[in-house]
Design an enzyme around this catalytic site. Sequence first.
Site, mmCIF file in Angstrom:
data_model
loop_
_atom_site.group_PDB
_atom_site.id
_atom_site.type_symbol
_atom_site.label_atom_id
_atom_site.label_comp_id
_atom_site.label_asym_id
_atom_site.label_seq_id
_atom_site.Cartn_x
_atom_site.Cartn_y
_atom_site.Cartn_z
ATOM 1 N N GLN A 128 34.312 39.440 31.991
ATOM 2 C CA GLN A 128 35.033 39.329 33.217
ATOM 3 C C GLN A 128 35.645 37.910 33.618
ATOM 4 O O GLN A 128 35.287 36.919 33.233
ATOM 5 C CB GLN A 128 33.772 39.367 34.399
ATOM 6 C CG GLN A 128 34.218 38.998 35.826
ATOM 7 C CD GLN A 128 33.928 37.474 36.228
ATOM 8 O OE1 GLN A 128 33.177 36.802 35.327
ATOM 9 N NE2 GLN A 128 34.368 37.083 37.018
ATOM 10 N N TYR A 183 37.615 35.387 35.931
ATOM 11 C CA TYR A 183 38.078 34.769 37.020
ATOM 12 C C TYR A 183 39.733 34.526 37.147
ATOM 13 O O TYR A 183 40.109 33.897 35.767
ATOM 14 C CB TYR A 183 37.210 33.488 37.503
ATOM 15 C CG TYR A 183 35.991 33.920 38.130
ATOM 16 C CD1 TYR A 183 35.528 34.928 39.111
ATOM 17 C CD2 TYR A 183 34.676 33.283 37.435
ATOM 18 C CE1 TYR A 183 34.654 35.069 39.484
ATOM 19 C CE2 TYR A 183 33.583 33.617 37.778
ATOM 20 C CZ TYR A 183 33.362 34.685 39.105
ATOM 21 O OH TYR A 183 31.945 34.747 39.221
ATOM 22 N N LYS A 239 36.977 44.546 39.687
ATOM 23 C CA LYS A 239 36.130 44.314 40.776
ATOM 24 C C LYS A 239 36.232 43.581 42.060
ATOM 25 O O LYS A 239 37.004 42.550 41.994
ATOM 26 C CB LYS A 239 34.792 43.304 39.858
ATOM 27 C CG LYS A 239 33.687 43.344 40.423
ATOM 28 C CD LYS A 239 32.676 42.428 39.575
ATOM 29 C CE LYS A 239 31.290 42.329 40.205
ATOM 30 N NZ LYS A 239 31.414 41.076 41.076
ATOM 31 N N SER A 273 30.331 37.009 32.201
ATOM 32 C CA SER A 273 30.930 36.166 33.036
ATOM 33 C C SER A 273 31.859 34.994 32.603
ATOM 34 O O SER A 273 31.523 34.453 31.509
ATOM 35 C CB SER A 273 30.022 35.598 34.070
ATOM 36 O OG SER A 273 30.622 34.578 34.987
ATOM 37 N N HIS A 315 30.875 40.766 45.939
ATOM 38 C CA HIS A 315 30.404 39.441 45.590
ATOM 39 C C HIS A 315 28.809 39.238 45.711
ATOM 40 O O HIS A 315 28.529 37.891 45.706
ATOM 41 C CB HIS A 315 31.108 38.167 45.437
ATOM 42 C CG HIS A 315 31.467 37.628 44.433
ATOM 43 N ND1 HIS A 315 32.669 37.492 43.577
ATOM 44 C CD2 HIS A 315 30.939 36.807 43.532
ATOM 45 C CE1 HIS A 315 32.768 36.791 42.474
ATOM 46 N NE2 HIS A 315 31.516 36.038 42.691
ATOM 47 N N THR A 369 27.125 37.664 35.671
ATOM 48 C CA THR A 369 26.162 36.528 36.521
ATOM 49 C C THR A 369 26.436 35.338 35.789
ATOM 50 O O THR A 369 26.272 35.030 34.608
ATOM 51 C CB THR A 369 24.916 36.893 36.556
ATOM 52 O OG1 THR A 369 24.535 37.138 35.175
ATOM 53 C CG2 THR A 369 24.601 37.954 37.344
ATOM 54 N N GLY A 371 22.902 43.081 38.647
ATOM 55 C CA GLY A 371 23.150 41.360 38.529
ATOM 56 C C GLY A 371 22.037 40.762 38.812
ATOM 57 O O GLY A 371 21.290 40.242 37.867
ATOM 58 N N ARG A 420 18.108 47.389 43.629
ATOM 59 C CA ARG A 420 16.732 46.744 43.330
ATOM 60 C C ARG A 420 15.669 47.827 43.089
ATOM 61 O O ARG A 420 14.521 47.444 42.551
ATOM 62 C CB ARG A 420 16.174 45.860 44.497
ATOM 63 C CG ARG A 420 16.888 44.898 45.050
ATOM 64 C CD ARG A 420 16.994 43.546 43.992
ATOM 65 N NE ARG A 420 17.530 42.636 44.618
ATOM 66 C CZ ARG A 420 19.045 42.265 44.876
ATOM 67 N NH1 ARG A 420 19.815 43.142 44.013
ATOM 68 N NH2 ARG A 420 19.660 41.226 45.220
ATOM 69 N N THR A 464 38.208 39.896 38.390
ATOM 70 C CA THR A 464 37.559 39.802 39.597
ATOM 71 C C THR A 464 38.461 39.489 40.981
ATOM 72 O O THR A 464 39.249 38.388 40.488
ATOM 73 C CB THR A 464 36.091 38.831 39.743
ATOM 74 O OG1 THR A 464 35.399 39.263 38.815
ATOM 75 C CG2 THR A 464 35.714 38.582 40.995
#
Length: 388
Positions: free
Chosen positions: A131, A133, A255, A110, A279, A82, A333, A314, A159
Amino acid sequence: MPSLAHAFSIEDLRCAARFRLPKAIFDFFDGGAEDELTLDDNQAAFRRVRLLPRVLVDVAQVDLGVQLLGRPAALPMAIAPTGAVGFGWRGGDVAIARAAAAAGIPYTLSSAATASIEQIAKAAPGRLWFQAYILRNKPFLDGLIARALAADYEALMITVDLPVGGKRERDFRNHFSVPFRFTAKNLVDFARHPGWLSDIVRYGMPVMENMIGLDMEARSATAIASSVGRSYDPSFDWSSLQKIRDHWPRKLIVKGILRPDDASRLAAMGCDALVVSNHGGRQLDGAVATLDALPAVVQAVGGRIPVLLDGGVRRGSDIFKALALGAAGVMVGRATLYGAVSGGEDGAQRALAILRDELTRTLQLSGTSAVSDINSGLLFQPTSSHPF
Protein backbone atom coordinates in the site's frame (compact mmCIF):
# COMPACT_ATOMS: atom_id res chain seq x y z
CA MET A 1 -2.87 -9.68 30.94
CA PRO A 2 -5.85 -11.79 29.83
CA SER A 3 -4.85 -15.06 28.17
CA LEU A 4 -5.27 -15.41 24.41
CA ALA A 5 -6.92 -18.76 25.12
CA HIS A 6 -9.73 -16.82 26.80
CA ALA A 7 -10.20 -14.48 23.84
CA PHE A 8 -13.38 -15.69 22.20
CA SER A 9 -14.12 -12.62 20.07
CA ILE A 10 -12.30 -9.75 18.42
CA GLU A 11 -13.69 -7.55 21.20
CA ASP A 12 -11.90 -9.78 23.73
CA LEU A 13 -8.64 -9.17 21.84
CA ARG A 14 -9.39 -5.46 21.83
CA CYS A 15 -9.81 -5.56 25.61
CA ALA A 16 -6.52 -7.47 25.94
CA ALA A 17 -4.79 -4.82 23.84
CA ARG A 18 -6.28 -2.05 25.97
CA PHE A 19 -5.06 -3.82 29.12
CA ARG A 20 -1.50 -4.21 27.84
CA LEU A 21 -0.91 -0.85 26.14
CA PRO A 22 -0.63 2.67 27.51
CA LYS A 23 -3.79 4.62 26.83
CA ALA A 24 -2.06 6.94 24.37
CA ILE A 25 -0.80 4.02 22.29
CA PHE A 26 -4.08 2.06 22.44
CA ASP A 27 -6.12 5.12 21.48
CA PHE A 28 -3.82 5.80 18.54
CA PHE A 29 -4.75 2.39 17.13
CA ASP A 30 -8.36 2.32 18.32
CA GLY A 31 -9.53 5.86 17.73
CA GLY A 32 -11.10 7.80 14.90
CA ALA A 33 -11.48 11.38 13.77
CA GLU A 34 -13.36 14.12 15.64
CA ASP A 35 -16.61 12.78 17.15
CA GLU A 36 -15.90 9.28 15.79
CA LEU A 37 -19.30 9.10 14.09
CA THR A 38 -17.92 7.22 11.10
CA LEU A 39 -15.77 4.95 13.28
CA ASP A 40 -18.84 3.87 15.23
CA ASP A 41 -21.14 3.69 12.23
CA ASN A 42 -18.84 1.29 10.38
CA GLN A 43 -19.70 -1.34 12.99
CA ALA A 44 -23.29 -0.19 13.52
CA ALA A 45 -24.00 -0.70 9.81
CA PHE A 46 -23.39 -4.42 10.20
CA ARG A 47 -25.71 -4.54 13.21
CA ARG A 48 -28.48 -2.99 11.13
CA VAL A 49 -28.42 -5.90 8.66
CA ARG A 50 -30.30 -9.10 9.55
CA LEU A 51 -29.95 -12.58 8.08
CA LEU A 52 -32.73 -14.74 6.65
CA PRO A 53 -31.37 -18.29 6.94
CA ARG A 54 -32.31 -21.35 4.97
CA VAL A 55 -32.87 -24.70 6.73
CA LEU A 56 -32.67 -28.37 5.80
CA VAL A 57 -29.48 -27.87 3.83
CA ASP A 58 -26.48 -30.22 4.09
CA VAL A 59 -23.83 -28.06 5.77
CA ALA A 60 -21.69 -30.81 7.24
CA GLN A 61 -18.85 -29.42 5.15
CA VAL A 62 -18.45 -25.81 4.09
CA ASP A 63 -16.08 -24.26 1.56
CA LEU A 64 -14.61 -20.91 2.61
CA GLY A 65 -12.29 -20.55 -0.37
CA VAL A 66 -12.55 -17.74 -2.93
CA GLN A 67 -10.64 -16.15 -5.78
CA LEU A 68 -9.08 -12.79 -4.91
CA LEU A 69 -7.37 -10.94 -7.75
CA GLY A 70 -7.46 -14.08 -9.84
CA ARG A 71 -5.72 -16.30 -7.31
CA PRO A 72 -7.12 -18.62 -4.63
CA ALA A 73 -7.48 -17.48 -1.03
CA ALA A 74 -8.44 -19.80 1.81
CA LEU A 75 -10.81 -17.18 3.24
CA PRO A 76 -12.71 -14.30 1.64
CA MET A 77 -10.47 -11.72 3.24
CA ALA A 78 -7.16 -9.92 3.09
CA ILE A 79 -5.22 -8.01 5.72
CA ALA A 80 -5.70 -4.26 5.42
CA PRO A 81 -2.69 -1.95 5.68
CA THR A 82 -2.07 -0.85 9.27
CA GLY A 83 0.76 1.51 10.08
CA ALA A 84 3.05 1.83 13.09
CA VAL A 85 2.18 -1.62 14.49
CA GLY A 86 5.60 -1.71 16.15
CA PHE A 87 4.42 0.96 18.58
CA GLY A 88 2.23 -1.73 20.12
CA TRP A 89 4.31 -4.89 19.66
CA ARG A 90 7.91 -5.23 18.56
CA GLY A 91 7.85 -6.97 15.18
CA GLY A 92 4.07 -6.68 14.97
CA ASP A 93 4.03 -6.13 11.20
CA VAL A 94 5.92 -9.37 10.59
CA ALA A 95 3.67 -11.15 13.08
CA ILE A 96 0.53 -10.19 11.14
CA ALA A 97 2.13 -11.00 7.78
CA ARG A 98 3.14 -14.47 8.99
CA ALA A 99 -0.33 -15.10 10.38
CA ALA A 100 -1.82 -14.12 7.02
CA ALA A 101 0.52 -16.43 5.13
CA ALA A 102 -0.34 -19.30 7.46
CA ALA A 103 -4.05 -18.61 6.95
CA GLY A 104 -3.70 -18.55 3.17
CA ILE A 105 -4.82 -14.94 2.65
CA PRO A 106 -3.13 -11.82 1.23
CA TYR A 107 -1.30 -9.38 3.49
CA THR A 108 -1.04 -5.66 2.68
CA LEU A 109 2.03 -3.84 3.93
CA SER A 110 1.51 -0.19 4.81
CA SER A 111 3.94 2.49 3.69
CA ALA A 112 3.97 3.51 7.36
CA ALA A 113 4.82 0.03 8.66
CA THR A 114 7.62 -0.59 11.13
CA ALA A 115 9.01 -3.30 8.85
CA SER A 116 10.52 -2.79 5.44
CA ILE A 117 9.23 -4.03 2.10
CA GLU A 118 12.16 -6.41 1.87
CA GLN A 119 11.93 -7.64 5.48
CA ILE A 120 8.30 -8.69 5.05
CA ALA A 121 9.05 -10.43 1.74
CA LYS A 122 11.83 -12.44 3.41
CA ALA A 123 10.15 -13.18 6.74
CA ALA A 124 6.60 -13.86 5.57
CA PRO A 125 6.54 -15.32 2.07
CA GLY A 126 2.95 -15.43 0.94
CA ARG A 127 0.60 -13.27 -1.07
CA LEU A 128 1.93 -9.75 -0.53
CA TRP A 129 0.33 -6.45 -1.53
CA PHE A 130 2.02 -3.07 -0.96
CA GLN A 131 0.00 0.00 0.00
CA ALA A 132 1.44 3.33 -1.09
CA TYR A 133 0.49 6.70 0.32
CA ILE A 134 0.83 9.46 -2.23
CA LEU A 135 3.81 11.62 -1.32
CA ARG A 136 4.90 14.98 -2.67
CA ASN A 137 8.38 13.54 -3.14
CA LYS A 138 7.75 11.69 -6.40
CA PRO A 139 11.22 10.12 -6.72
CA PHE A 140 10.84 8.70 -3.21
CA LEU A 141 7.38 7.34 -4.01
CA ASP A 142 8.64 5.86 -7.27
CA GLY A 143 11.43 4.21 -5.30
CA LEU A 144 8.97 2.57 -2.91
CA ILE A 145 6.93 1.22 -5.80
CA ALA A 146 10.07 -0.06 -7.55
CA ARG A 147 11.17 -1.80 -4.34
CA ALA A 148 7.78 -3.54 -4.06
CA LEU A 149 8.10 -4.77 -7.63
CA ALA A 150 11.65 -5.98 -7.06
CA ALA A 151 10.53 -7.83 -3.91
CA ASP A 152 7.84 -9.60 -5.97
CA TYR A 153 4.75 -8.06 -4.39
CA GLU A 154 1.81 -9.19 -6.51
CA ALA A 155 -0.25 -6.01 -6.18
CA LEU A 156 0.10 -2.30 -5.53
CA MET A 157 -2.61 -0.60 -3.48
CA ILE A 158 -3.00 3.16 -3.86
CA THR A 159 -4.80 4.92 -1.01
CA VAL A 160 -6.73 7.88 -2.41
CA ASP A 161 -8.74 9.14 0.59
CA LEU A 162 -5.88 10.85 2.44
CA PRO A 163 -4.94 14.17 0.79
CA VAL A 164 -4.50 15.50 4.34
CA GLY A 165 -4.60 13.82 7.74
CA GLY A 166 -7.74 13.66 9.87
CA LYS A 167 -8.25 15.36 13.23
CA ARG A 168 -7.91 12.59 15.84
CA GLU A 169 -8.78 14.20 19.13
CA ARG A 170 -7.96 11.21 21.33
CA ASP A 171 -4.32 11.80 20.37
CA PHE A 172 -4.54 15.44 21.41
CA ARG A 173 -6.04 14.58 24.78
CA ASN A 174 -3.42 11.89 25.41
CA HIS A 175 -0.53 14.19 24.45
CA PHE A 176 0.27 11.75 21.64
CA SER A 177 1.88 13.73 18.88
CA VAL A 178 4.45 13.51 16.14
CA PRO A 179 7.24 14.30 16.76
CA PHE A 180 6.71 12.67 20.16
CA ARG A 181 6.62 14.88 23.25
CA PHE A 182 7.23 13.41 26.69
CA THR A 183 4.84 15.03 29.15
CA ALA A 184 3.95 14.29 32.75
CA LYS A 185 0.66 12.79 31.61
CA ASN A 186 2.03 10.30 29.14
CA LEU A 187 5.04 9.38 31.29
CA VAL A 188 2.66 8.32 34.07
CA ASP A 189 0.61 6.45 31.47
CA PHE A 190 3.71 4.59 30.25
CA ALA A 191 4.90 3.76 33.76
CA ARG A 192 1.61 1.97 34.47
CA HIS A 193 2.34 -0.51 31.65
CA PRO A 194 5.78 -1.95 32.47
CA GLY A 195 5.52 -4.84 30.01
CA TRP A 196 5.18 -2.43 27.11
CA LEU A 197 7.64 0.08 28.57
CA SER A 198 10.43 -2.42 29.16
CA ASP A 199 10.49 -3.29 25.48
CA ILE A 200 10.76 0.38 24.50
CA VAL A 201 13.51 1.00 27.04
CA ARG A 202 15.46 -2.04 25.86
CA TYR A 203 15.14 -1.56 22.10
CA GLY A 204 14.09 2.06 21.67
CA MET A 205 11.22 3.38 19.57
CA PRO A 206 10.69 1.44 16.34
CA VAL A 207 11.32 3.03 12.97
CA MET A 208 8.98 3.33 10.01
CA GLU A 209 11.47 1.52 7.84
CA ASN A 210 10.05 2.39 4.43
CA MET A 211 10.10 6.11 5.19
CA ILE A 212 13.79 6.34 6.08
CA GLY A 213 15.26 8.93 3.75
CA LEU A 214 12.06 10.86 3.26
CA ASP A 215 13.24 13.20 6.00
CA MET A 216 16.96 12.73 6.47
CA GLU A 217 16.86 14.24 9.95
CA ALA A 218 14.12 11.88 11.17
CA ARG A 219 15.15 8.62 12.77
CA SER A 220 12.52 7.74 15.36
CA ALA A 221 9.15 6.34 14.34
CA THR A 222 7.35 9.45 15.54
CA ALA A 223 9.66 11.86 13.76
CA ILE A 224 9.41 9.94 10.50
CA ALA A 225 5.62 9.78 10.88
CA SER A 226 5.60 13.54 11.16
CA SER A 227 7.56 13.91 7.94
CA VAL A 228 5.13 11.56 6.19
CA GLY A 229 2.18 13.65 7.34
CA ARG A 230 3.77 16.79 5.98
CA SER A 231 4.53 15.02 2.72
CA TYR A 232 1.08 13.89 1.53
CA ASP A 233 0.26 15.25 -1.89
CA PRO A 234 -3.17 16.93 -1.91
CA SER A 235 -2.81 17.64 -5.63
CA PHE A 236 -2.92 13.95 -6.61
CA ASP A 237 -5.70 13.49 -9.17
CA TRP A 238 -7.06 11.17 -11.86
CA SER A 239 -4.25 11.89 -14.30
CA SER A 240 -1.68 11.15 -11.60
CA LEU A 241 -3.34 7.82 -10.87
CA GLN A 242 -3.40 7.01 -14.58
CA LYS A 243 0.38 7.45 -14.73
CA ILE A 244 0.79 4.89 -11.95
CA ARG A 245 -1.58 2.54 -13.76
CA ASP A 246 0.43 2.93 -16.95
CA HIS A 247 3.75 2.13 -15.28
CA TRP A 248 2.85 -0.53 -12.70
CA PRO A 249 2.88 -3.90 -14.55
CA ARG A 250 0.98 -5.97 -12.01
CA LYS A 251 -2.38 -5.78 -10.24
CA LEU A 252 -3.45 -2.31 -9.14
CA ILE A 253 -5.93 -1.86 -6.29
CA VAL A 254 -7.42 1.52 -5.35
CA LYS A 255 -8.50 1.97 -1.72
CA GLY A 256 -10.74 4.67 -0.30
CA ILE A 257 -13.78 4.62 -2.58
CA LEU A 258 -17.31 5.45 -1.39
CA ARG A 259 -18.98 6.92 -4.48
CA PRO A 260 -20.40 4.81 -7.33
CA ASP A 261 -19.31 7.32 -9.99
CA ASP A 262 -15.71 7.12 -8.79
CA ALA A 263 -15.93 3.32 -8.78
CA SER A 264 -17.21 3.19 -12.34
CA ARG A 265 -14.43 5.48 -13.54
CA LEU A 266 -11.78 3.34 -11.83
CA ALA A 267 -13.11 0.22 -13.50
CA ALA A 268 -13.00 1.96 -16.88
CA MET A 269 -9.40 3.14 -16.45
CA GLY A 270 -8.09 -0.38 -15.93
CA CYS A 271 -7.75 -0.79 -12.19
CA ASP A 272 -7.89 -4.43 -11.12
CA ALA A 273 -9.87 -4.04 -7.88
CA LEU A 274 -11.13 -1.37 -5.54
CA VAL A 275 -11.70 -1.15 -1.81
CA VAL A 276 -14.76 0.54 -0.38
CA SER A 277 -13.20 2.28 2.59
CA ASN A 278 -13.41 5.42 4.72
CA HIS A 279 -10.00 4.80 6.30
CA GLY A 280 -11.54 3.16 9.33
CA GLY A 281 -13.19 6.41 10.37
CA ARG A 282 -9.76 7.97 11.00
CA GLN A 283 -9.95 10.80 8.46
CA LEU A 284 -13.27 12.38 7.39
CA ASP A 285 -15.72 12.11 10.26
CA GLY A 286 -19.32 11.98 9.06
CA ALA A 287 -18.48 9.94 5.98
CA VAL A 288 -20.92 7.15 5.13
CA ALA A 289 -20.38 3.72 6.66
CA THR A 290 -18.66 1.44 4.19
CA LEU A 291 -21.31 -1.30 4.33
CA ASP A 292 -23.97 1.30 3.49
CA ALA A 293 -21.91 2.51 0.53
CA LEU A 294 -21.11 -0.98 -0.77
CA PRO A 295 -24.26 -1.92 -2.77
CA ALA A 296 -24.23 1.16 -4.97
CA VAL A 297 -20.51 0.76 -5.67
CA VAL A 298 -20.97 -2.89 -6.60
CA GLN A 299 -23.84 -1.97 -8.93
CA ALA A 300 -21.80 0.78 -10.57
CA VAL A 301 -18.86 -1.53 -11.23
CA GLY A 302 -21.19 -4.09 -12.78
CA GLY A 303 -18.86 -7.04 -12.33
CA ARG A 304 -15.99 -5.47 -14.28
CA ILE A 305 -13.62 -5.64 -11.30
CA PRO A 306 -13.89 -7.09 -7.79
CA VAL A 307 -14.94 -4.87 -4.90
CA LEU A 308 -13.52 -5.39 -1.41
CA LEU A 309 -15.08 -3.98 1.77
CA ASP A 310 -12.95 -2.37 4.49
CA GLY A 311 -14.09 -1.00 7.82
CA GLY A 312 -15.91 -2.31 10.89
CA VAL A 313 -15.41 -6.05 10.33
CA ARG A 314 -15.36 -7.65 13.77
CA ARG A 315 -17.40 -10.85 13.30
CA GLY A 316 -17.59 -13.72 10.87
CA SER A 317 -21.19 -12.73 10.28
CA ASP A 318 -19.93 -9.30 9.17
CA ILE A 319 -17.95 -11.01 6.42
CA PHE A 320 -21.05 -12.98 5.42
CA LYS A 321 -23.14 -9.80 5.23
CA ALA A 322 -20.56 -7.98 3.11
CA LEU A 323 -20.43 -10.87 0.65
CA ALA A 324 -24.23 -11.00 0.52
CA LEU A 325 -24.22 -7.34 -0.48
CA GLY A 326 -21.83 -7.99 -3.34
CA ALA A 327 -18.30 -7.75 -1.96
CA ALA A 328 -15.74 -10.19 -3.35
CA GLY A 329 -14.10 -10.21 0.07
CA VAL A 330 -13.30 -8.02 3.05
CA MET A 331 -10.20 -6.40 4.43
CA VAL A 332 -9.51 -6.68 8.15
CA GLY A 333 -7.27 -4.16 9.87
CA ARG A 334 -8.03 -3.51 13.50
CA ALA A 335 -9.12 -7.13 14.12
CA THR A 336 -5.65 -8.58 13.50
CA LEU A 337 -4.02 -5.44 14.88
CA TYR A 338 -5.69 -6.00 18.27
CA GLY A 339 -4.47 -9.58 18.19
CA ALA A 340 -0.90 -8.65 17.29
CA VAL A 341 -0.46 -5.89 19.89
CA SER A 342 -1.88 -8.12 22.61
CA GLY A 343 0.00 -11.31 21.73
CA GLY A 344 2.27 -10.99 18.69
CA GLU A 345 1.97 -13.64 16.00
CA ASP A 346 -0.09 -15.88 18.28
CA GLY A 347 -2.53 -13.03 18.81
CA ALA A 348 -2.83 -12.32 15.09
CA GLN A 349 -3.43 -16.01 14.43
CA ARG A 350 -6.04 -16.03 17.18
CA ALA A 351 -7.88 -13.15 15.51
CA LEU A 352 -7.99 -14.96 12.18
CA ALA A 353 -9.04 -18.22 13.84
CA ILE A 354 -11.95 -16.43 15.55
CA LEU A 355 -13.14 -14.92 12.28
CA ARG A 356 -12.73 -18.24 10.43
CA ASP A 357 -14.75 -20.12 13.05
CA GLU A 358 -17.49 -17.49 13.16
CA LEU A 359 -17.75 -17.37 9.38
CA THR A 360 -18.00 -21.17 9.22
CA ARG A 361 -20.76 -21.19 11.84
CA THR A 362 -22.63 -18.38 10.08
CA LEU A 363 -22.62 -20.32 6.81
CA GLN A 364 -23.84 -23.48 8.54
CA LEU A 365 -26.54 -21.70 10.53
CA SER A 366 -27.67 -19.85 7.39
CA GLY A 367 -28.02 -23.01 5.34
CA THR A 368 -25.10 -22.22 3.03
CA SER A 369 -22.40 -24.74 2.18
CA ALA A 370 -19.99 -22.47 0.28
CA VAL A 371 -18.94 -18.84 0.30
CA SER A 372 -19.67 -18.75 -3.42
CA ASP A 373 -23.36 -19.43 -2.64
CA ILE A 374 -23.80 -16.35 -0.43
CA ASN A 375 -26.20 -13.85 -1.99
CA SER A 376 -28.66 -11.11 -1.07
CA GLY A 377 -31.46 -13.65 -0.74
CA LEU A 378 -29.98 -14.57 2.63
CA LEU A 379 -30.58 -11.06 3.98
CA PHE A 380 -33.84 -9.85 5.50
CA GLN A 381 -35.09 -6.98 3.40
CA PRO A 382 -38.56 -5.95 4.63
CA THR A 383 -39.19 -3.56 1.74
CA SER A 384 -38.56 -6.21 -0.94
CA SER A 385 -40.18 -9.49 -1.86
CA HIS A 386 -38.09 -12.58 -1.17
CA PRO A 387 -37.56 -15.54 -3.52
CA PHE A 388 -38.84 -18.11 -1.09
